[in-house]
Write an enzyme that holds these catalytic residues in place. Sequence first.
Site, PDB file in Angstrom:
ATOM      1  N   PHE A   1       5.446  14.979  -7.046  1.00 18.17           N
ATOM      2  CA  PHE A   1       4.004  14.870  -6.324  1.00 18.17           C
ATOM      3  C   PHE A   1       3.966  15.726  -5.080  1.00 18.17           C
ATOM      4  O   PHE A   1       4.876  16.132  -4.484  1.00 18.17           O
ATOM      5  CB  PHE A   1       4.033  13.426  -5.696  1.00 18.17           C
ATOM      6  CG  PHE A   1       3.096  13.136  -5.095  1.00 18.17           C
ATOM      7  CD1 PHE A   1       2.024  12.416  -5.706  1.00 18.17           C
ATOM      8  CD2 PHE A   1       2.885  13.194  -3.500  1.00 18.17           C
ATOM      9  CE1 PHE A   1       0.870  12.201  -5.019  1.00 18.17           C
ATOM     10  CE2 PHE A   1       1.714  12.421  -3.018  1.00 18.17           C
ATOM     11  CZ  PHE A   1       0.657  12.120  -3.624  1.00 18.17           C
TER      12      PHE A   1
ATOM     13  N   ASN B   1       5.518   6.853   1.346  1.00 22.54           N
ATOM     14  CA  ASN B   1       4.179   6.780   0.821  1.00 22.54           C
ATOM     15  C   ASN B   1       4.196   6.388  -0.555  1.00 22.54           C
ATOM     16  O   ASN B   1       4.487   7.130  -1.712  1.00 22.54           O
ATOM     17  CB  ASN B   1       3.944   8.366   0.836  1.00 22.54           C
ATOM     18  CG  ASN B   1       2.766   8.607   0.352  1.00 22.54           C
ATOM     19  OD1 ASN B   1       1.738   7.837  -0.002  1.00 22.54           O
ATOM     20  ND2 ASN B   1       2.097   9.914  -0.197  1.00 22.54           N
ATOM     21  N   PRO B   2       4.141   5.112  -0.771  1.00 21.61           N
ATOM     22  CA  PRO B   2       4.384   4.516  -2.153  1.00 21.61           C
ATOM     23  C   PRO B   2       3.284   4.750  -3.146  1.00 21.61           C
ATOM     24  O   PRO B   2       2.245   5.373  -2.784  1.00 21.61           O
ATOM     25  CB  PRO B   2       4.412   2.989  -1.903  1.00 21.61           C
ATOM     26  CG  PRO B   2       3.633   2.714  -0.414  1.00 21.61           C
ATOM     27  CD  PRO B   2       3.683   4.111   0.224  1.00 21.61           C
TER      28      PRO B   2
HETATM   29  C1  LIG Z   1       3.090   9.006  -3.752  1.00 23.05           C
HETATM   30  S1  LIG Z   1       4.506   9.803  -4.065  1.00 23.05           S
HETATM   31  C2  LIG Z   1       4.941  10.084  -2.294  1.00 23.05           C
HETATM   32  C3  LIG Z   1       5.954  11.484  -2.701  1.00 23.05           C
HETATM   33  C4  LIG Z   1       6.415  11.902  -1.032  1.00 23.05           C
HETATM   34  N1  LIG Z   1       6.881  10.813  -0.058  1.00 23.05           N
HETATM   35  C5  LIG Z   1       5.252  12.404  -0.343  1.00 23.05           C
HETATM   36  O1  LIG Z   1       4.611  11.625   0.399  1.00 23.05           O
HETATM   37  O2  LIG Z   1       4.524  13.562  -0.808  1.00 23.05           O
HETATM   38  C6  LIG Z   1       5.467   8.313  -4.672  1.00 23.05           C
HETATM   39  C7  LIG Z   1       6.916   8.915  -4.952  1.00 23.05           C
HETATM   40  O3  LIG Z   1       7.551   7.672  -5.160  1.00 23.05           O
HETATM   41  C8  LIG Z   1       8.571   7.581  -6.344  1.00 23.05           C
HETATM   42  N2  LIG Z   1       8.742   6.288  -6.745  1.00 23.05           N
HETATM   43  C9  LIG Z   1       7.822   5.759  -7.577  1.00 23.05           C
HETATM   44  N3  LIG Z   1       8.274   4.554  -8.089  1.00 23.05           N
HETATM   45  C10 LIG Z   1       9.564   4.303  -7.448  1.00 23.05           C
HETATM   46  C11 LIG Z   1      10.511   3.342  -7.272  1.00 23.05           C
HETATM   47  N4  LIG Z   1      10.498   2.295  -8.151  1.00 23.05           N
HETATM   48  N5  LIG Z   1      11.799   3.683  -6.778  1.00 23.05           N
HETATM   49  C12 LIG Z   1      12.026   4.733  -6.247  1.00 23.05           C
HETATM   50  N6  LIG Z   1      10.804   5.653  -6.102  1.00 23.05           N
HETATM   51  C13 LIG Z   1       9.804   5.606  -6.741  1.00 23.05           C
HETATM   52  C14 LIG Z   1       7.850   8.551  -7.026  1.00 23.05           C
HETATM   53  O4  LIG Z   1       8.599   9.320  -8.001  1.00 23.05           O
HETATM   54  C15 LIG Z   1       7.182   9.541  -6.014  1.00 23.05           C
HETATM   55  O5  LIG Z   1       8.044  10.879  -5.586  1.00 23.05           O
END
Ligand SMILES: C[S@@+](CC[C@H](N)C(=O)[O-])C[C@H]1O[C@@H](n2cnc3c(N)ncnc32)[C@H](O)[C@@H]1O
Length: 288
Positions: free
Chosen positions: A93, A194-195
Amino acid sequence: MNKSITVGNLIQSRNCNLLTSHSVRQDIELLLSQVLHCDKTYLYTHWDQLLNKKQMKQFQSLFNLRKIGIPMAYILEKQEFYGYDFFVKSGVFIPRPETETLVSSVLSHWNHQEELNIIDFGCGSGCIGLSLLAFFPKARLISVDINTEALQVSKINAKNRGMTDRVIFLNKNVSDLDKEALFISTPVDLIVANPPYIAFNDNRVEKNVVSFEPPEALFSGEQGMYHIHSWLKVASYLLRPGGMYFFEVGVGQDVSSLRCTVNKMRKKAMFKDLLGHFRVIQYQKCYG
Ligand SMILES: C[S@@+](CC[C@H](N)C(=O)[O-])C[C@H]1O[C@@H](n2cnc3c(N)ncnc32)[C@H](O)[C@@H]1O
């Protein structure tokens, strides 16, 4: 394009058939800067410089990637976030400027000298957690992501910033985390996230985002709320009493259903981004 082409010709080109983006000129400047290893000022002070064959070929191949819609951050393999160029690559991302609001919100609440234990849920490139470490020299960080590529990128960013010894990287599903999985004996003071928060059927999402960024970073159930609910619960049992959880939400996201999710967590504040939209929610774990 013909052979004798200058920096100025490229920046001013309007009929390259290339261009669908609004920020074409800016994109050309960035690509040229990459090819010539220079900054924007150099381009404007070397307007008549000819590109040699190799430079022209390199520019053209980068431009071809842009033409098919690949985001600039993936082409340049970097994205600026909170004053630092984070390494990014396809599959991970891309940090967004609005997420800087989350970092600022946290910074407005903590003393920089505190020895904080921080967890970054879904760390992606590491932009949130590592930006915080830069401001909290005594803090330690656990960066969690389900995506192995994201963790690798996050590790590279930690290394580039000389922070490796303060970060633990975990390839886990946040929803499955418990204290044992995190090997934590010390209490957690702060969790940031940042989910993914886009509803599956939300057709307002830009086509290029859906085409090129990893879906698991974007989508979260029918209402876009699955991860927000689940991660708030996980935060409630990982945080120490009084500890804080800051997380980002979408513009206009209906978070009213959170009211009854977790009784051990109390909503403390909401923060607006620079456009005036509420984008960050702060919860605190109750004492006792
Ligand atoms: C919207 S991106 C945010 C990435 C970073 N924190 C940013 O703000 O640029 C959401 C991140 O959550 C991770 N992710 C999604 N579902 C997840 C889960 N169940 N457990 C851990 N990580 C997860 C994704 O791989 C992604 O890297």
